[in-house]
Design a protein around this motif. Structure first.
Motif, PDB file in Angstrom:
ATOM      1  N   ARG A  46       0.819  -1.213   0.000  1.00  0.00           N
ATOM      2  CA  ARG A  46       0.000   0.000   0.000  1.00  0.00           C
ATOM      3  C   ARG A  46       0.854   1.266   0.000  1.00  0.00           C
ATOM      4  O   ARG A  46       0.428   2.317   0.431  1.00  0.00           O
ATOM      5  N   ASP A  88      -4.397   4.308   2.559  1.00  0.00           N
ATOM      6  CA  ASP A  88      -5.339   3.450   3.264  1.00  0.00           C
ATOM      7  C   ASP A  88      -6.467   3.038   2.328  1.00  0.00           C
ATOM      8  O   ASP A  88      -6.694   3.651   1.280  1.00  0.00           O
ATOM      9  N   GLU A  89      -7.195   2.010   2.738  1.00  0.00           N
ATOM     10  CA  GLU A  89      -8.350   1.582   1.966  1.00  0.00           C
ATOM     11  C   GLU A  89      -9.365   2.735   1.876  1.00  0.00           C
ATOM     12  O   GLU A  89      -9.674   3.373   2.876  1.00  0.00           O
ATOM     13  N   VAL A 100      -8.267   3.493  -3.601  1.00  0.00           N
ATOM     14  CA  VAL A 100      -7.728   2.197  -3.172  1.00  0.00           C
ATOM     15  C   VAL A 100      -8.879   1.284  -2.777  1.00  0.00           C
ATOM     16  O   VAL A 100      -9.726   1.628  -1.936  1.00  0.00           O
ATOM     17  N   ARG A 101      -8.928   0.125  -3.435  1.00  0.00           N
ATOM     18  CA  ARG A 101      -9.981  -0.838  -3.124  1.00  0.00           C
ATOM     19  C   ARG A 101      -9.630  -1.597  -1.839  1.00  0.00           C
ATOM     20  O   ARG A 101      -8.451  -1.759  -1.481  1.00  0.00           O
ATOM     21  N   PRO A 102     -10.639  -2.117  -1.205  1.00  0.00           N
ATOM     22  CA  PRO A 102     -10.351  -2.970  -0.039  1.00  0.00           C
ATOM     23  C   PRO A 102      -9.613  -4.224  -0.470  1.00  0.00           C
ATOM     24  O   PRO A 102      -9.847  -4.772  -1.556  1.00  0.00           O
ATOM     25  N   SER A 103      -8.693  -4.698   0.353  1.00  0.00           N
ATOM     26  CA  SER A 103      -7.939  -5.913   0.021  1.00  0.00           C
ATOM     27  C   SER A 103      -8.830  -7.116   0.237  1.00  0.00           C
ATOM     28  O   SER A 103      -9.760  -7.115   1.053  1.00  0.00           O
TER      29      SER A 103
END
Length: 737
Positions: A618, A667-668, A733-736
């Motif tokens: 990230r 961050d997400e 940023v997409r969630p992992s």
């Protein structure tokens, strides 16, 4: 003096034997109250000399009528001789004036200013030339131009010769002017006036009398401040004084005139020049006035000047055509239509693909129309629609031959070209069309279309002057249309090139969501060199790029394509952002050097921000070259402008050094915003103010990325025309998994 003495005995003898200097022209200072201010230079005449040999005229009455107005006085001004010309001019017989002082004939008390000046002239034995008002036998004033010359008689006795000429022609005569001058001054449409050094009227022609609505006899001797109501006397006084004092003429000085009852008004163009004596002394000021209220030449200049500023400034074909139509109504015509040929594409569908009717073919597209009537009832087609004309008609002839069609009187009767165009003939009858002109829109040797001029309410048919004006106006519009056509063509080419060079699939990757917007500038060169790019690298890393090539047009778009390709190449070999921008700068210099063989190398100048996001950690590493700083929207709200060193623009020559980089953790749900300076900086808004506005526009958490992208553009741009290209890239940023 023998001939002069004979004048005093019977008052009818001729004065041919007198030798006296001719009148001097023009005048110096006349007086309505007969102040003899004049030329007091000493005369060179010392005596009559021998008589001049001349045959007697066959007609004694005609000779008497042509005789000059001459009088002789003794040293004290007592009349001793009186010519028939003087009697004809003033009505006084010789017996009435002989033995009387010449001062008693003047319209002033002999002891007043005139008497004093005259006595001084006589005592000084100096000649005098000027203007005076003399009393006619019937009591009215006669303004004269007078010359006083000293004479020397036998035995040294002093005498004076008075010679005079009328300023106002009497009984249809020419006064002091010859026939040519009389025609010029009395039959001229120009109002001519002569004023003395105290700005009192000496003389004016018939046109001036008509303009002031008073006769010369009523106004002679009056100062300009007593001109009839409606004239701008203070302005005239100032200008006339300046001309008298400095000698420089004033040409085409305009001022308004309004009649005393306020019902009539006009604009006068007046020129002023000083009349001078032989030694350069100011003697009078002459005014020449022309009514320019309805000057067609003036209106023509005004219209063409307005056309230069109004027509073609937008570089839009349809708007330029409409500007021509609107400017021409109602000055030239009551209805004007501008129809463009296939050479100027207005719509994507070519005219050649449209079906013809039984009587006409689609030859034009209506690009502009204007009328004095609401709704434009004269027009059969709306703007943008195909215009159908008979295959053999004035419209097609003008298009093919490039020459105007002039039909001052429309005759919609059988046997004319109107037979082949029944729809137009019907509209012509219904709207009262009675005069027609069709002019070609020709630019750089190519006919782009036609302009149709029609009169309905204006009863005057078109004349050749109208045609010349229409052709000049259309010529200027044609150049504007051609510029707009070329701009539209180049703009479309540049836009197509840029769209092909920009990436088409920016779906991002499983790790990030991407949304982009691009707005070309509304300027002459249109599309510029702004670009964005998103592409994948090894180890699932993602590269994000936004750049801006300085300039607009095809060159900028082509340079953008070169830089975009170079960045991808350098990124694929694994160069980090800071080192990559250094190599890109060095490459830009080599591109310029390689272009030097043309003799005109074009400098390459661009800004760029390059970022690489690693979803595994990230971490996002980025560097910029003279570009605005990236902005970061936190998942829980709040926008930060990242403190990324600015660096120098690409092409400056710092390629020997690596650009500084910055690494941040995303961050997400965080949104990284990359953009070009057109979004935050305009002519009226500095970049600091624009960055503050951008923070507010981005600070919207929870919105879909496309909606956020649209919201930023709406807030930052709104309805204003963009002065520079705008590129915006948002990456969330997409969630992992």
């Amino acid at each position: 003096m023998e001939a002069l003495n004979r004048l005093s005995s019977n008052g009818t003898n001729q004065t041919r034997g007198l030798r006296h200097p001719p009148f001097r022209s023009p005048p110096q200072e006349p007086g309505a109250t007969m102040r003899a201010r004049g030329d007091t230079r000493r005369s060179s005449v010392r005596g009559p000399g021998p008589p001049m040999a001349a045959p007697d005229p066959p007609d004694r009455e005609a000779a008497d009528a042509a005789a000059p107005a001459v009088a002789v006085t003794d040293a004290d001004g007592v009349v001793t001789a009186w010519s028939p010309g003087a009697e004809r001019l003033l009505g006084h017989r010789a017996a009435d004036v002989m033995g009387r002082s010449v001062a008693t004939l003047l319209l002033a008390d002999p002891g007043g200013d005139l008497g004093g000046d005259l006595a001084r002239v006589l005592r000084a034995r100096a000649g005098w030339t000027g203007f005076a008002e003399v009393r006619h036998r019937e009591g009215h004033a006669v303004p004269l131009r007078v010359r006083v010359s000293p004479l020397s008689a036998e035995g040294g006795e002093a005498r004076w010769l008075f010679s005079a000429g009328a300023l106002i022609p009497a009984h249809g005569g020419e006064g002091v002017a010859d026939e040519a001058l009389t025609v010029l001054l009395h039959r001229s449409p120009m109002a001519v006036g002569v004023w003395d050094t105290e700005l009192r009227l000496l003389w004016m022609n018939d046109a001036a009398a008509r303009a002031t609505e008073r006769s010369l006899r009523d106004q002679v001797g009056r100062p300009v401040t007593e001109m009839p109501e409606g004239f701008d006397s203070p302005g005239l006084v100032t200008t006339m004084r300046r001309v008298l004092d400095h000698g420089a003429p004033v040409i085409d000085h305009e001022y308004p005139w309004r009649s005393a009852d306020g019902r009539r008004s006009r604009t006068l163009s007046v020129s002023f020049f000083r009349l001078e004596a032989e030694d350069g002394r100011p003697m009078a000021v002459c005014t020449v006035a022309v009514d320019v209220s309805r000057s067609w030449a003036r209106e023509r200049i005004r219209l063409l000047g307005e056309a230069s500023t109004r027509i073609g400034s937008s570089l839009d074909v349809m708007r330029t055509a409409q500007e021509l139509a609107e400017l021409s109504v109602p000055v030239i015509a009551d209805y004007v239509a501008v129809d463009l040929a296939e050479a100027v594409p207005v719509r994507d569908e070519p005219l050649g693909r449209l079906d013809a009717t039984e009587v006409s073919v689609p030859a034009f597209r209506r690009a502009g129309a204007a009328s004095i009537h609401e709704g434009i009832p004269e027009s059969l087609w709306a703007r943008g629609e195909a215009v159908y004309v008979p295959s053999a008609s004035p419209f097609t002839e003008v298009l093919s031959l490039g020459r105007s069609h002039f039909e001052p009187r429309i005759d919609v009767v059988p046997g004319t070209w109107w037979d082949a165009d029944p729809r137009r003939a019907r509209v012509a009858r219904e709207t009262g069309m009675h005069s027609l002109m069709i002019t070609p829109l020709v630019a750089r040797g190519e006919t782009l279309g036609i302009a149709v001029f029609v009169r309905t309410e204006n009863p005057r048919p078109f004349d050749k002057d109208d045609l010349v004006l229409a052709e000049e106006l259309v010529l200027r519009a044609a150049l504007g249309l051609d510029n707009a056509r070329q701009y539209t063509r180049e703009h479309a080419t540049a836009l197509a090139l840029q769209r092909n060079l920009l990436p088409h699939d920016l779906g991002g990757a499983p790790a990030i969501e991407v949304a982009t917007r691009y707005l070309p500038a509304h300027l002459r060169d249109g599309v510029g060199g702004d670009w964005f790019d998103v592409f994948g690298l090894d180890d699932d890393r993602i590269a994000l790029v936004v750049g801006d090539v300085v300039g607009h047009g095809l060159n900028a778009a082509a340079t953008m394509g070169q830089l975009r390709t170079a960045i991808r190449t350098l990124a694929y070999v694994g160069l980090p952002p800071g080192k990559l921008l250094g190599r890109l700068d060095a490459l830009a210099l080599r591109l310029v050097e390689g272009d030097s063989g043309s003799g005109h190398p074009q400098p390459l100048n661009a800004t760029c921000v390059f970022a690489v996001y690693d979803p595994a950690t990230r971490r996002c590493t980025m560097a910029r070259a003279g570009h605005p700083p990236p902005a970061l929207l936190a998942p829980d709200g709040g926008v930060t402008l990242l403190d990324l060193p600015a660096g120098t623009p690409i092409g400056v020559g710092m390629g020997a050094f690596d650009f500084e980089s910055l690494e941040v953790v995303l961050d997400e749900g965080a949104v990284l915003a990359l953009y070009t300076d057109g979004l935050v900086e305009t002519r009226d808004i500095d970049i600091d103010t624009g960055l503050d506005r951008l923070r507010g526009a981005l600070d919207r958490t929870g919105q879909p990325l496309d909606e956020l992208c649209d919201g930023v553009i709406d807030t930052m741009v709104g309805d204003r025309l963009t002065e520079d290209d705008i590129a915006l890239l948002l990456a969330r940023v997409r969630p992992s998994d």
